[in-house]
Design a protein around this motif. Structure first.
Motif, PDB file in Angstrom:
ATOM      1  N   PHE A   1      25.139  26.065  22.742  1.00 30.00           N
ATOM      2  CA  PHE A   1      25.164  27.480  23.090  1.00 30.00           C
ATOM      3  C   PHE A   1      25.198  27.693  24.600  1.00 30.00           C
ATOM      4  O   PHE A   1      25.770  28.673  25.074  1.00 30.00           O
ATOM      5  CB  PHE A   1      24.008  28.231  22.438  1.00 30.00           C
ATOM      6  N   ASP A   2      24.608  26.780  25.381  1.00 28.26           N
ATOM      7  CA  ASP A   2      24.734  26.865  26.841  1.00 28.26           C
ATOM      8  C   ASP A   2      26.194  26.698  27.256  1.00 28.26           C
ATOM      9  O   ASP A   2      26.707  27.435  28.092  1.00 28.26           O
ATOM     10  CB  ASP A   2      23.882  25.792  27.524  1.00 28.26           C
ATOM     11  N   MET A   3      26.857  25.710  26.651  1.00 29.31           N
ATOM     12  CA  MET A   3      28.264  25.460  26.953  1.00 29.31           C
ATOM     13  C   MET A   3      29.114  26.651  26.514  1.00 29.31           C
ATOM     14  O   MET A   3      29.974  27.126  27.256  1.00 29.31           O
ATOM     15  CB  MET A   3      28.735  24.184  26.252  1.00 29.31           C
ATOM     16  N   LEU A   4      28.878  27.146  25.315  1.00 27.02           N
ATOM     17  CA  LEU A   4      29.642  28.268  24.796  1.00 27.02           C
ATOM     18  C   LEU A   4      29.432  29.528  25.640  1.00 27.02           C
ATOM     19  O   LEU A   4      30.377  30.297  25.875  1.00 27.02           O
ATOM     20  CB  LEU A   4      29.264  28.536  23.338  1.00 27.02           C
ATOM     21  N   GLY A   5      28.228  29.747  26.123  1.00 29.06           N
ATOM     22  CA  GLY A   5      27.955  30.898  26.988  1.00 29.06           C
ATOM     23  C   GLY A   5      28.753  30.836  28.274  1.00 29.06           C
ATOM     24  O   GLY A   5      29.293  31.844  28.741  1.00 29.06           O
ATOM     25  N   CYS A   6      28.837  29.644  28.851  1.00 30.78           N
ATOM     26  CA  CYS A   6      29.633  29.456  30.067  1.00 30.78           C
ATOM     27  C   CYS A   6      31.105  29.748  29.784  1.00 30.78           C
ATOM     28  O   CYS A   6      31.767  30.455  30.550  1.00 30.78           O
ATOM     29  CB  CYS A   6      29.454  28.036  30.576  1.00 30.78           C
ATOM     30  N   VAL A   7      31.609  29.228  28.695  1.00 29.48           N
ATOM     31  CA  VAL A   7      33.006  29.437  28.328  1.00 29.48           C
ATOM     32  C   VAL A   7      33.275  30.919  28.078  1.00 29.48           C
ATOM     33  O   VAL A   7      34.271  31.469  28.547  1.00 29.48           O
ATOM     34  CB  VAL A   7      33.383  28.586  27.096  1.00 29.48           C
ATOM     35  N   ASP A   8      32.386  31.572  27.370  1.00 24.35           N
ATOM     36  CA  ASP A   8      32.583  32.991  27.056  1.00 24.35           C
ATOM     37  C   ASP A   8      32.578  33.863  28.302  1.00 24.35           C
ATOM     38  O   ASP A   8      33.302  34.855  28.378  1.00 24.35           O
ATOM     39  CB  ASP A   8      31.543  33.475  26.058  1.00 24.35           C
ATOM     40  N   LYS A   9      31.763  33.512  29.305  1.00 25.31           N
ATOM     41  CA  LYS A   9      31.763  34.274  30.560  1.00 25.31           C
ATOM     42  C   LYS A   9      33.109  34.176  31.253  1.00 25.31           C
ATOM     43  O   LYS A   9      33.557  35.111  31.900  1.00 25.31           O
ATOM     44  CB  LYS A   9      30.660  33.770  31.492  1.00 25.31           C
ATOM     45  N   CYS A  10      33.748  33.039  31.117  1.00 21.13           N
ATOM     46  CA  CYS A  10      35.072  32.835  31.709  1.00 21.13           C
ATOM     47  C   CYS A  10      36.145  33.560  30.886  1.00 21.13           C
ATOM     48  O   CYS A  10      37.071  34.144  31.448  1.00 21.13           O
ATOM     49  CB  CYS A  10      35.368  31.339  31.779  1.00 21.13           C
ATOM     50  N   VAL A  11      36.020  33.523  29.570  1.00 18.71           N
ATOM     51  CA  VAL A  11      37.037  34.088  28.675  1.00 18.71           C
ATOM     52  C   VAL A  11      37.022  35.618  28.668  1.00 18.71           C
ATOM     53  O   VAL A  11      38.071  36.240  28.608  1.00 18.71           O
ATOM     54  CB  VAL A  11      36.841  33.560  27.233  1.00 18.71           C
ATOM     55  N   ALA A  12      35.856  36.213  28.759  1.00 19.67           N
ATOM     56  CA  ALA A  12      35.710  37.663  28.585  1.00 19.67           C
ATOM     57  C   ALA A  12      36.677  38.495  29.416  1.00 19.67           C
ATOM     58  O   ALA A  12      37.377  39.349  28.867  1.00 19.67           O
ATOM     59  CB  ALA A  12      34.270  38.083  28.829  1.00 19.67           C
ATOM     60  N   PRO A  13      36.762  38.288  30.722  1.00 18.24           N
ATOM     61  CA  PRO A  13      37.698  39.136  31.475  1.00 18.24           C
ATOM     62  C   PRO A  13      39.162  38.847  31.163  1.00 18.24           C
ATOM     63  O   PRO A  13      40.019  39.730  31.287  1.00 18.24           O
ATOM     64  CB  PRO A  13      37.380  38.830  32.944  1.00 18.24           C
ATOM     65  N   LYS A  14      39.468  37.621  30.764  1.00 21.25           N
ATOM     66  CA  LYS A  14      40.850  37.261  30.486  1.00 21.25           C
ATOM     67  C   LYS A  14      41.325  37.813  29.142  1.00 21.25           C
ATOM     68  O   LYS A  14      42.482  38.203  29.015  1.00 21.25           O
ATOM     69  CB  LYS A  14      40.996  35.727  30.486  1.00 21.25           C
ATOM     70  N   ILE A  15      40.452  37.831  28.151  1.00 24.07           N
ATOM     71  CA  ILE A  15      40.861  38.271  26.809  1.00 24.07           C
ATOM     72  C   ILE A  15      41.188  39.761  26.792  1.00 24.07           C
ATOM     73  O   ILE A  15      42.023  40.195  26.012  1.00 24.07           O
ATOM     74  CB  ILE A  15      39.789  37.922  25.756  1.00 24.07           C
ATOM     75  N   MET A  16      40.573  40.518  27.682  1.00 21.19           N
ATOM     76  CA  MET A  16      40.813  41.954  27.703  1.00 21.19           C
ATOM     77  C   MET A  16      42.255  42.291  28.068  1.00 21.19           C
ATOM     78  O   MET A  16      42.776  43.317  27.656  1.00 21.19           O
ATOM     79  CB  MET A  16      39.841  42.647  28.663  1.00 21.19           C
ATOM     80  N   SER A  17      42.925  41.417  28.802  1.00 21.68           N
ATOM     81  CA  SER A  17      44.305  41.688  29.168  1.00 21.68           C
ATOM     82  C   SER A  17      45.246  41.564  27.971  1.00 21.68           C
ATOM     83  O   SER A  17      46.383  42.035  28.021  1.00 21.68           O
ATOM     84  CB  SER A  17      44.766  40.754  30.287  1.00 21.68           C
ATOM     85  N   TYR A  18      44.777  40.952  26.881  1.00 26.75           N
ATOM     86  CA  TYR A  18      45.605  40.781  25.685  1.00 26.75           C
ATOM     87  C   TYR A  18      45.389  41.892  24.658  1.00 26.75           C
ATOM     88  O   TYR A  18      46.131  41.991  23.699  1.00 26.75           O
ATOM     89  CB  TYR A  18      45.315  39.434  25.014  1.00 26.75           C
ATOM     90  N   THR A  19      44.353  42.700  24.835  1.00 22.37           N
ATOM     91  CA  THR A  19      44.090  43.777  23.881  1.00 22.37           C
ATOM     92  C   THR A  19      44.976  44.969  24.203  1.00 22.37           C
ATOM     93  O   THR A  19      45.367  45.206  25.332  1.00 22.37           O
ATOM     94  CB  THR A  19      42.614  44.205  23.901  1.00 22.37           C
ATOM     95  N   LYS A  20      45.293  45.717  23.178  1.00 22.57           N
ATOM     96  CA  LYS A  20      46.169  46.883  23.365  1.00 22.57           C
ATOM     97  C   LYS A  20      45.434  48.147  23.052  1.00 22.57           C
ATOM     98  O   LYS A  20      44.607  48.264  22.282  1.00 22.57           O
ATOM     99  CB  LYS A  20      47.394  46.761  22.481  1.00 22.57           C
TER     100      LYS A  20
END
Length: 67
Positions: free
Chosen positions: A48-67
């Motif tokens: 979960f520590d690793m996943l939390g780090c990954v999710d912090k990185c992914v969060a701003p990037k995934i928003m560019s794919y939402t419509k």
């Protein structure tokens, strides 16, 4: 509306972001090795520590794919 199947970009983004989280990834992998040697326990906290780090990185990037 388009007839194309939507593409899930989350797995690709997570894979790319995992490269930006070397310390949590190494800690998780070290835990897995300890568990394999001992034969008992779990690495849930490290995962979960690793996943939390990954999710912090992914969060701003995934928003560019939402419509």
């Amino acid at each position: 509306m388009s007839d194309e199947e939507p593409v899930d970009v989350l797995p690709t983004l997570r894979k790319d972001c995992l490269k930006q989280c070397p310390a949590p990834k190494l800690a998780y992998e070290a835990c897995i090795k300890r568990i394999e040697i001992k034969g008992e326990g779990d690495c849930e906290a490290w995962y979960f520590d690793m996943l939390g780090c990954v999710d912090k990185c992914v969060a701003p990037k995934i928003m560019s794919y939402t419509k």
